[in-house]
Design an enzyme around this catalytic site. Structure first.
Site, PDB file in Angstrom:
ATOM      1  N   ASN A   5      32.894 -74.006 -53.924  1.00 56.39           N
ATOM      2  CA  ASN A   5      32.071 -72.907 -54.432  1.00 56.39           C
ATOM      3  C   ASN A   5      31.439 -72.165 -53.262  1.00 56.39           C
ATOM      4  OD1 ASN A   5      30.842 -71.612 -56.916  1.00 56.39           O
ATOM      5  ND2 ASN A   5      29.047 -71.945 -55.615  1.00 56.39           N
ATOM      6  N   TYR A   7      22.890 -67.573 -51.381  1.00 55.55           N
ATOM      7  CA  TYR A   7      21.582 -68.127 -51.719  1.00 55.55           C
ATOM      8  C   TYR A   7      20.705 -67.971 -50.483  1.00 55.55           C
ATOM      9  CZ  TYR A   7      24.966 -70.632 -54.683  1.00 55.55           C
ATOM     10  OH  TYR A   7      26.014 -70.945 -55.499  1.00 55.55           O
ATOM     11  N   ARG A   8      19.506 -67.463 -50.674  1.00 50.83           N
ATOM     12  CA  ARG A   8      18.663 -67.215 -49.504  1.00 50.83           C
ATOM     13  C   ARG A   8      18.230 -68.518 -48.849  1.00 50.83           C
ATOM     14  NH1 ARG A   8      13.902 -65.754 -53.360  1.00 50.83           N
ATOM     15  NH2 ARG A   8      12.622 -67.622 -53.198  1.00 50.83           N
ATOM     16  N   ASP A  18      11.202 -60.428 -53.767  1.00 44.75           N
ATOM     17  CA  ASP A  18      12.527 -60.615 -54.359  1.00 44.75           C
ATOM     18  C   ASP A  18      13.124 -59.334 -54.933  1.00 44.75           C
ATOM     19  OD1 ASP A  18      14.780 -62.171 -55.260  1.00 44.75           O
ATOM     20  OD2 ASP A  18      13.413 -63.885 -55.226  1.00 44.75           O
TER      21      ASP A  18
END
Ligand SMILES: Cc1cc2nc3c(=O)[nH]c(=O)nc-3n(C[C@H](O)[C@H](O)[C@H](O)COP(=O)(O)O)c2cc1C
Ligand SMILES: [Mn+2]
Length: 487
Positions: A169, A173-174, A282
């Site tokens: 996968n 992602y941060r 965000d």
């Protein structure tokens, strides 16, 4: 044939040739300043930026690379996004061959598909240099917003393998930099990376992780795409590009990364090491609060001889990630239509942050159809995060939000047309009373049928006769009406 870009620098050179990249030699700080410049540039429809003089660092920073519809399409190796959509439609409709001659006719196509699969190579530019001892100190990681908890890697493609099946996968992602060898790993609970982590944790094992920065420009896009769990993003990226991605073995973990990446960070996440992560400005336009997330331990850092650090910022929309979301809206429409053939078009307005609002046009076939579509979408992958789904009839242009407002506000009777449902909500949602669970709203703005309890006869919309339009077209230039001037 449009160009297929196999690495970031090739793409940046192409953008520069087209006047779509600006090099910035003025000294600029990675602390808040790049954010302010990038945000203004994206919102103004400006070019990709390459900061060549980042205060305190020798490595250049590329940002806003995907920041227009045209650049997003080019990154996917097509001139127009519709060309990539057509490729996906072709794959979905690839019918099994009926006869032997048809089979023979398919051989070249099968060869093409084989050519799109990832290829293992012995060495790659992403390993030209090894940072020894492993450290993140030299990476110009941005601190994006004033209340952020620290610097964040925002556009790393994070590689893991399922501890159960070994299936790969890749997700964006941060990663909050805690120190030179540890970061956070912001695996939201619904995401596949988090699932791999939990499977490893249940076995009491750590999970190996590799993070690629840069690489084929299709890669970070593929890593953000809401693919089914067991669909390998690298296969998907190769399919989009029409050419397999070259993969090279990592040095300290049993994973492969794109050979053409700019920088690779290798490491692991232990089952018992979660730390407070955030706050972070965000993509909702709000800060997400401090919360516990897994810790990523760095075991190796490799890079090209002259690496470029690619990043992005999120914040109050629109930002660069809106164009990644737009590509998903377009590319995943054929997949939505595979499950729901009645869907004609969909719009995920950028201001609603990918998933807060979906506007869906359907060809209505039976009473109650709009509600069926809502419930189906709430059960379809990351569409589960949609807090509001508006369903309209097929003749509504959902790409025109003004038209949607006209139709919806006229068509709805609130008590009849509102559908409320409950379930999971996005981990970033701050409106639900508690994290992760909340409610969703569907608005059925389709014309109502007698079978749906509406007996008054739905009124037609107003249209001029075509012959009158034609007559006016013919006389228009002689009328002396200058519409441009009138505005
Ligand atoms: C710039 C950017 C940053 C993102 N950051 C995160 C993040 O920190 N955590 C997360 O779970 N998803 C994040 N996402 C969304 C995921 O990349 C996206 O949901 C993806 O489909 C996840 O892949 P997966 O289904 O393989 O887990 C981000 C997306 C973008 C465009
Ligand atoms: Mn995935």
């Amino acid at each position: 044939m449009p160009q297929r870009f196999m690495d970031l620098r090739q793409f940046l050179a192409f953008l520069e040739e087209r006047g779509e990249l600006v090099r910035i030699r003025h000294p600029v700080s990675p602390y808040l300043e790049i954010t302010e410049i990038a945000a203004r540039t994206t919102k103004g429809g400006g070019p990709a930026l390459l900061f060549e003089n980042v205060t305190g660092f020798s490595m250049p920073v590329a940002i806003n690379v995907y920041g227009s519809e045209q650049r997003m399409a080019w990154a996917l190796g097509v001139e127009r996004i519709a060309d990539a959509v057509a490729r996906i439609e072709e794959l979905i409709h690839l019918a099994p061959p009926a006869s032997f001659t048809e089979k023979l006719g398919m051989l070249p196509r099968l060869k093409q598909i084989a050519d799109m699969l990832p290829r293992s190579v012995k060495s790659g530019p992403c390993q030209e240099e090894v940072i020894d001892p492993a450290s993140l100190a030299h990476l110009p990681i941005l601190t994006c917003w004033p209340q952020d908890g620290g610097p964040f890697i925002t556009l790393g493609s994070v590689f893991t393998r399922s501890p159960e099946t070994g299936v790969r996968n890749v997700g964006v992602y941060r990663m909050q930099k805690f120190d030179d060898r540890t970061t956070g790993m912001h695996w939201q609970i619904h995401k596949v990376g988090a699932h791999h982590y939990r499977m490893a944790r249940e076995r009491g094992q750590q999970i190996e992780v590799a993070v690629a920065i840069g690489g084929p420009p299709v890669l970070p896009y593929a890593a953000t795409a809401p693919l089914p769990e067991d669909l390998d993003e690298i296969v998907f990226a190769g399919f989009l590009l029409g050419r397999g991605i070259e993969m090279v073995k990592c040095r300290t973990v049993d994973l492969e990364v794109p050979a053409q990446a700019e920088i690779v960070i290798e490491g692991f996440v232990r089952p018992d090491d979660e730390r407070p992560e955030g706050p972070f400005g965000d993509h909702t336009g709000y800060y997400t609060p401090l919360m516990d997330f897994p810790t990523f331990h760095v075991t190796a850092v490799t890079q090209r001889r002259d690496p470029i650090y690619q990043t992005t910022i999120v914040g109050r929309p629109p930002q660069e990630d809106g164009f990644l979301g737009w590509a998903t809206e377009r590319l995943f429409l054929p997949a939505v239509r595979m499950a729901l053939p009645e869907v004609v078009d969909m719009k995920l307005p950028v201001e609603a942050c990918f998933h807060n609002l979906a506007i869906i046009a359907i060809k209505k076939r039976y009473p109650g159809h709009a509600a069926k579509v809502m419930h189906a979408l709430w059960g379809l992958g990351q569409m589960m995060f949609c807090k509001c789904i508006i369903v309209v009839d097929h003749d509504v242009n959902v790409q025109d939000v003004g038209e949607v407002v006209w139709r919806v506000s006229n068509n709805i009777d609130a008590r009849r047309d509102l559908v409320l449902a409950e379930g999971p909500v996005d981990q970033l949602d701050h409106a639900s009373a508690r994290p992760l669970v909340g409610s969703k709203m569907g608005i059925d703005a389709t014309a109502k049928w007698p079978e749906e309890g509406y007996d008054r006869g739905w009124p037609p919309t107003i249209e001029m006769l075509p012959e009158v339009k034609a007559r006016v077209d013919a006389m228009w230039s002689e009328l002396g009406i200058d519409l441009r001037r009138a505005r």
